[in-house]
Write a protein that holds these residues in place. Structure first.
Motif, PDB file in Angstrom:
ATOM      1  N   UNK A  22      -6.679  11.222  -4.468  1.00 34.83           N
ATOM      2  CA  UNK A  22      -6.624  11.534  -3.040  1.00 34.83           C
ATOM      3  C   UNK A  22      -5.448  10.841  -2.368  1.00 34.83           C
ATOM      4  N   UNK A  23      -5.147  11.252  -1.147  1.00 35.14           N
ATOM      5  CA  UNK A  23      -4.163  10.535  -0.337  1.00 35.14           C
ATOM      6  C   UNK A  23      -4.626   9.095  -0.158  1.00 35.14           C
ATOM      7  N   UNK A  24      -3.697   8.158  -0.317  1.00 36.85           N
ATOM      8  CA  UNK A  24      -4.047   6.750  -0.207  1.00 36.85           C
ATOM      9  C   UNK A  24      -4.464   6.110  -1.504  1.00 36.85           C
ATOM     10  N   UNK A  25      -4.390   6.848  -2.616  1.00 35.61           N
ATOM     11  CA  UNK A  25      -4.815   6.284  -3.900  1.00 35.61           C
ATOM     12  C   UNK A  25      -3.728   5.433  -4.557  1.00 35.61           C
ATOM     13  N   UNK A  26      -2.501   5.481  -4.032  1.00 37.55           N
ATOM     14  CA  UNK A  26      -1.431   4.658  -4.586  1.00 37.55           C
ATOM     15  C   UNK A  26      -0.405   5.415  -5.396  1.00 37.55           C
ATOM     16  N   UNK A  53       4.589  13.772 -12.717  1.00 44.35           N
ATOM     17  CA  UNK A  53       4.272  14.699 -11.633  1.00 44.35           C
ATOM     18  C   UNK A  53       3.108  14.144 -10.817  1.00 44.35           C
ATOM     19  N   UNK A  54       3.379  13.793  -9.577  1.00 48.51           N
ATOM     20  CA  UNK A  54       2.355  13.254  -8.681  1.00 48.51           C
ATOM     21  C   UNK A  54       1.762  14.392  -7.867  1.00 48.51           C
ATOM     22  N   UNK A  55       0.454  14.488  -7.841  1.00 50.71           N
ATOM     23  CA  UNK A  55      -0.188  15.583  -7.137  1.00 50.71           C
ATOM     24  C   UNK A  55      -1.621  15.207  -6.781  1.00 50.71           C
ATOM     25  N   UNK A  56      -2.205  15.968  -5.859  1.00 50.59           N
ATOM     26  CA  UNK A  56      -3.639  15.836  -5.576  1.00 50.59           C
ATOM     27  C   UNK A  56      -4.379  17.069  -6.077  1.00 50.59           C
ATOM     28  N   UNK A  57      -3.648  17.981  -6.722  1.00 51.69           N
ATOM     29  CA  UNK A  57      -4.178  19.287  -7.112  1.00 51.69           C
ATOM     30  C   UNK A  57      -4.481  19.295  -8.612  1.00 51.69           C
ATOM     31  N   UNK A 117      -6.025   8.080 -10.275  1.00 48.39           N
ATOM     32  CA  UNK A 117      -5.939   6.852  -9.497  1.00 48.39           C
ATOM     33  C   UNK A 117      -6.888   6.906  -8.302  1.00 48.39           C
ATOM     34  N   UNK A 118      -7.429   5.737  -7.987  1.00 47.94           N
ATOM     35  CA  UNK A 118      -8.260   5.606  -6.791  1.00 47.94           C
ATOM     36  C   UNK A 118      -8.063   4.206  -6.230  1.00 47.94           C
ATOM     37  N   UNK A 119      -7.690   4.117  -4.965  1.00 45.93           N
ATOM     38  CA  UNK A 119      -7.534   2.830  -4.271  1.00 45.93           C
ATOM     39  C   UNK A 119      -6.620   1.867  -5.028  1.00 45.93           C
ATOM     40  N   UNK A 145     -11.111   3.416   0.577  1.00 45.51           N
ATOM     41  CA  UNK A 145     -10.980   2.149   1.307  1.00 45.51           C
ATOM     42  C   UNK A 145      -9.524   1.844   1.643  1.00 45.51           C
ATOM     43  N   UNK A 146      -9.318   1.120   2.724  1.00 44.11           N
ATOM     44  CA  UNK A 146      -7.968   0.655   3.053  1.00 44.11           C
ATOM     45  C   UNK A 146      -7.690  -0.602   2.235  1.00 44.11           C
ATOM     46  N   UNK A 147      -6.416  -0.952   2.038  1.00 41.68           N
ATOM     47  CA  UNK A 147      -6.104  -2.188   1.291  1.00 41.68           C
ATOM     48  C   UNK A 147      -6.720  -3.434   1.910  1.00 41.68           C
ATOM     49  N   UNK A 148      -6.999  -3.385   3.220  1.00 41.63           N
ATOM     50  CA  UNK A 148      -7.574  -4.551   3.892  1.00 41.63           C
ATOM     51  C   UNK A 148      -9.073  -4.677   3.643  1.00 41.63           C
TER      52      UNK A 148
END
Length: 314
Positions: A39-43, A202-206, A220-222, A269-272
């Motif tokens: 997902x978006x934000x997974x790094x 290749x970076x993707x969310x698909x 990847x996740x978080x 989750x956010x990095x914080x």
């Protein structure tokens, strides 16, 4: 087996004092495409930026061929970027300078790494754009980024990335916001790159793009890799609950139309506020007491998976 062109081991990145990538490890092999999905934000994009020397690496090893590139000086990176490692950025509209023609920017990269005259550099630029199936390539090279469609800008970005024949191409969401016909053409161009013995990341969310274009995949996740292995192994039988959830949220074109598309509850989750233990625990339907500690990546059923559900299993 193909040799690795890139070896990443225990890569950690901190930005503003917060841990963004946590001990990320994977290989990109020559002649193969590695999909990095999440997902978006997974790094994913931060990983790409770290591999290009665009964000500082806190710890870990990044080997390009036999050369350690973590910690290189900016001068050394300038000699490496574009010539041996190139990147297709997610948004070519913002990656290209708006005040210079597309062709001039491709010419400049070629001349920065090779001793060519302006005339010879422009000839190669036009040839590259023709190879990318850009119509009337000589005329298009004189246009500014805003004068090109999204698909043509992406083709021009790929032409720039390939202008010095790099050994490793990193493509960050190269088909975002493109229609399916143009998307298929862009993916075909990327497959051609891997077929000439280069490595492609290749970076993707698909997940559909991964199935169509990649030989290997990391999920990847978080900022953590939760599953990695061959595309056939992971997509046919995903093990990590997050990978299973991503697959469930991918509609099947030829299957029965679902009454409602599956979703993953909650938010990454956010990095914080990274959770203790398994980073997916707050959103996982299988979470239990043992998930309060961080599971390492372990080999299981032909892939590596980070989940306590498979600890001790054969």
């Amino acid at each position: 087996m193909a040799e690795p062109i890139l070896q990443v081991r225990d890569l950690c990145v901190r930005l503003s004092g917060r841990l963004i990538l946590d001990h990320v490890s994977f290989d990109v092999l020559r002649g193969r495409t590695l999909g990095v999905v999440g997902e978006s934000g997974s790094g994913k994009s931060v990983t790409a930026s770290a591999l290009m020397g665009l964000v500082p690496i806190a710890s870990g090893s990044v080997k390009f061929g036999s050369r350690e590139v973590a910690g290189l000086s900016e001068r050394a990176w300038r000699a490496l970027r574009g010539r041996q490692i190139a990147m297709v950025f997610q948004d070519p509209m913002s990656a290209f300078l708006p005040v210079r023609s597309v062709g001039a920017q491709i010419d400049e990269q070629i001349r920065a790494h090779e001793r060519l005259s302006r005339t010879d550099a422009r000839a190669r630029t036009v040839q590259l754009l023709q190879r990318m199936e850009v119509p009337d390539a000589a005329q298009m090279a004189r246009r500014y980024p805003h004068q090109l469609s999204g698909g043509l800008r992406q083709r021009a970005m790929i032409a720039m990335a390939l202008s010095c024949r790099p050994d490793l191409l990193i493509a960050d969401e190269p088909t975002t916001a493109l229609d399916v016909t143009v998307q298929a053409q862009i993916l075909a161009l990327l497959r051609e790159v891997s077929q000439r013995d280069a490595g492609v990341m290749l970076i993707t969310h698909d997940m559909g793009v991964v199935a169509q274009s990649c030989a290997d995949v990391v999920v990847m996740y978080a900022g953590v890799i939760v599953e990695r292995g061959s595309v056939e192994t992971i997509l046919q039988a995903p093990l990590h609950p997050y990978t299973q959830a991503l697959m469930a949220a991918t509609p099947e074109i030829d299957g029965p139309r679902p009454a409602r598309l599956a979703t993953i509850p909650g938010q990454p989750p956010s990095p914080a506020s990274r959770p203790q233990g398994c980073v997916f625990q707050p959103r996982c339907g299988y979470a239990h007491e043992a998930c309060g500690r961080r599971p390492p990546l372990r080999s299981h059923a032909g892939r590596d998976v980070a989940c306590v559900l498979y600890e001790g299993a054969a």
